[in-house]
Scaffold this motif. Sequence first.
Motif, PDB file in Angstrom:
ATOM      1  N   ASP A 127      48.218   0.802  77.309  1.00  0.00           N
ATOM      2  CA  ASP A 127      47.912   1.791  79.301  1.00  0.00           C
ATOM      3  C   ASP A 127      47.159   1.254  80.012  1.00  0.00           C
ATOM      4  OD1 ASP A 127      49.478   3.824  78.003  1.00  0.00           O
ATOM      5  OD2 ASP A 127      47.789   5.407  77.848  1.00  0.00           O
ATOM      6  N   THR A 186      56.149   7.328  76.885  1.00  0.00           N
ATOM      7  CA  THR A 186      55.823   7.538  75.460  1.00  0.00           C
ATOM      8  C   THR A 186      56.960   8.656  75.338  1.00  0.00           C
ATOM      9  OG1 THR A 186      53.400   8.853  74.450  1.00  0.00           O
ATOM     10  CG2 THR A 186      54.369   9.592  77.311  1.00  0.00           C
ATOM     11  N   VAL A 243      56.463  11.979  74.791  1.00  0.00           N
ATOM     12  CA  VAL A 243      56.765  13.211  75.746  1.00  0.00           C
ATOM     13  C   VAL A 243      57.082  13.511  77.021  1.00  0.00           C
ATOM     14  CG1 VAL A 243      54.842  15.287  74.577  1.00  0.00           C
ATOM     15  CG2 VAL A 243      53.653  12.648  76.202  1.00  0.00           C
ATOM     16  N   GLY A 248      55.504  13.528  80.063  1.00  0.00           N
ATOM     17  CA  GLY A 248      54.361  13.298  80.950  1.00  0.00           C
ATOM     18  C   GLY A 248      53.220  14.145  80.532  1.00  0.00           C
TER      19      GLY A 248
HETATM   20  P1  ADP Z   1      51.721   6.334  73.399  1.00  0.00           P
HETATM   21  O1  ADP Z   1      52.327   5.643  71.868  1.00  0.00           O
HETATM   22  O2  ADP Z   1      52.874   6.155  74.126  1.00  0.00           O
HETATM   23  O3  ADP Z   1      50.358   5.833  73.564  1.00  0.00           O
HETATM   24  P2  ADP Z   1      50.033   8.079  72.683  1.00  0.00           P
HETATM   25  O4  ADP Z   1      50.332   8.974  71.466  1.00  0.00           O
HETATM   26  O5  ADP Z   1      48.766   7.617  72.861  1.00  0.00           O
HETATM   27  O6  ADP Z   1      50.954   7.706  73.282  1.00  0.00           O
HETATM   28  O7  ADP Z   1      49.865   9.778  73.676  1.00  0.00           O
HETATM   29  C1  ADP Z   1      51.379  10.551  73.792  1.00  0.00           C
HETATM   30  C2  ADP Z   1      50.576  11.779  73.004  1.00  0.00           C
HETATM   31  O8  ADP Z   1      49.616  12.006  73.677  1.00  0.00           O
HETATM   32  C3  ADP Z   1      51.334  12.648  72.844  1.00  0.00           C
HETATM   33  O9  ADP Z   1      52.361  12.483  71.982  1.00  0.00           O
HETATM   34  C4  ADP Z   1      50.633  13.698  73.383  1.00  0.00           C
HETATM   35  O10 ADP Z   1      50.832  15.063  72.086  1.00  0.00           O
HETATM   36  C5  ADP Z   1      49.009  13.877  73.236  1.00  0.00           C
HETATM   37  N1  ADP Z   1      48.228  14.135  74.598  1.00  0.00           N
HETATM   38  C6  ADP Z   1      47.182  14.104  73.931  1.00  0.00           C
HETATM   39  N2  ADP Z   1      47.266  15.355  75.440  1.00  0.00           N
HETATM   40  C7  ADP Z   1      48.200  15.296  76.121  1.00  0.00           C
HETATM   41  C8  ADP Z   1      48.553  16.115  77.317  1.00  0.00           C
HETATM   42  N3  ADP Z   1      47.733  16.565  77.955  1.00  0.00           N
HETATM   43  N4  ADP Z   1      50.137  15.878  77.861  1.00  0.00           N
HETATM   44  C9  ADP Z   1      50.986  14.878  77.133  1.00  0.00           C
HETATM   45  N5  ADP Z   1      50.336  14.404  75.727  1.00  0.00           N
HETATM   46  C10 ADP Z   1      49.412  14.546  75.684  1.00  0.00           C
END
Ligand code: ADP
Length: 489
Positions: free
Chosen positions: A219, A238, A240, A242
């Motif tokens: 990021d 990602t 979710v 948002g």
């Molecule tokens: P990426 O691999 O795309 O960087 P991450 O695993 O680092 O994804 O981050 C996404 C995850 O962050 C989501 O699957 C969720 O479980 C977690 N998460 C924790 N807090 C939040 C939040 N406030 N809003 C959205 N996702 C969150």
Amino acid sequence: MSTASRPQLVVMKFGGTSVEDAAAIRRTAAVVRGRREKGLEAVVVVSAMAKVTDTLLAAAAAAGNGDKSGALALSARLRSRHLETAGELVKQPQLNALLNHIQHDFDHLDDLLRGIAAVGELTPRTTDNVVSYGERLSSQIVAAAFDAAGIKGTHLDARHCIVTDDSYGKAVPNETLIEARLKEHALPLIEQGLTPVMGGFIGANEKGVTTTLGRGGSDFSAALVGGGLHAGAIEIWTDVNGIMTTDPRICADALRVKTISFEEAAELAYFGAKVLHPATILPAVQQNIPVFVLNSRNAANEGTRISAVAPPCRSPFKCIAVKKKLTIVDIVASRMLMTHGYLKAVFDVFDKHKVVIDMVSTSEVSISVTVDTSDKLPQIAEDLSKIADVKYESNKALVCLVGEDIRGHAGIAGKVFTAIGHVNVRMISQGASEINMSFMIEEDDASEAIRSLHSTFFADPDPNIFDLDARANTTGAPPVNEPARITVQ
Ligand code: ADP
Ligand code: ASP
Ligand code: MG
């Protein structure tokens, strides 16, 4: 150097789950195609395929412990996964070149693991080298897949652009040099109509030695690229919909936050919301570049817009974050009470060990701090023992409620602590920024506390700020192959 902004350029970062296999990479290609078909330029930053970073770290650790065959077995599994994914995405004759490249990278990785096992020592510098293969490989595969999908993907080695210092494992970027390097290496590709694909998380120092920006650092890479190229928008794709009101894995009722301010998002990320790396926001804030958090499995969803100013919200909080695996250190002044220079002496010890403190509370004779490391604590305690009695306790969680509208609401603290009345609270702090309220509890109590706070504060959510229709969706909606509706502003 030109600092002209490039409003038609969007930097799109795809996390591990968005490139985890051939199907995910196809969805990612569809999302990028959507942007390109709108006439936008795109630079794509990708993470390693899901779980690859963890596996590489495990392989490095195994090699460091002398377990050569264990390390090579982990690498062999990764090799087949990457080769298979490439095979599903790219056709001949391009496929051969890609497969050769992957084999070549894994041969180097295996040599490295054998070397680590032979000397039986793993340095931070070598760890960065091992772990960098995740993004080096994923970016090669995604670039070739984009090319195969007709969106003019071309690989750009992030290590030529993301210049950092030597702090292996958590290197500090040099934004001035990054801007110059992006201008030299990325801009010509963009201007030729290509879609550069680079690995996130990795960089190199000025001598060209590979470094990494810390876990979740892709990021940050995206924000550095967006800042350096003066992009019109940065998109963090990602798994979710948002930024949600809390981690949807903890609370299934979490709601999508439609819009949030830079300041709120930075607090959230810093206090554990994994969805965004804490350092992401700064390069974007400096140039007022909007950041969007979007779902690559549900591209039609509007996601979350992070912008300089968020509209006012009826409820005091936008989100609840939780950071686990923390340790509380209680430092009790042994001989002197807190005389002049005492606090400095204490903080100097943490500084010397490069340990970041999350939260502090002080009384006449004691200081309590929280840190997210435990391996350096024996040395820290030993250094502190010259000026204090020190105790520490692990397995703590920091819960942080964030919202710019805390300011206007009276009696908030009472409501917070009533909601978690049964939980033992160890430390409390309300940030000077007045946009967060945080407290420290036992890790085992964290999930229940979050759910209880969530039902208290999000019972009647403001429809201007929260999406009341779409609930948390961790598995994602069925893939949508149409371009997303976000417009770059
Ligand atoms: P990426 O691999 O795309 O960087 P991450 O695993 O680092 O994804 O981050 C996404 C995850 O962050 C989501 O699957 C969720 O479980 C977690 N998460 C924790 N807090 C939040 C939040 N406030 N809003 C959205 N996702 C969150
Ligand atoms: N692959 C790295 C990690 O898992 C960086 C990232 O995905 O942001 O931490
Ligand atoms: Mg992440």
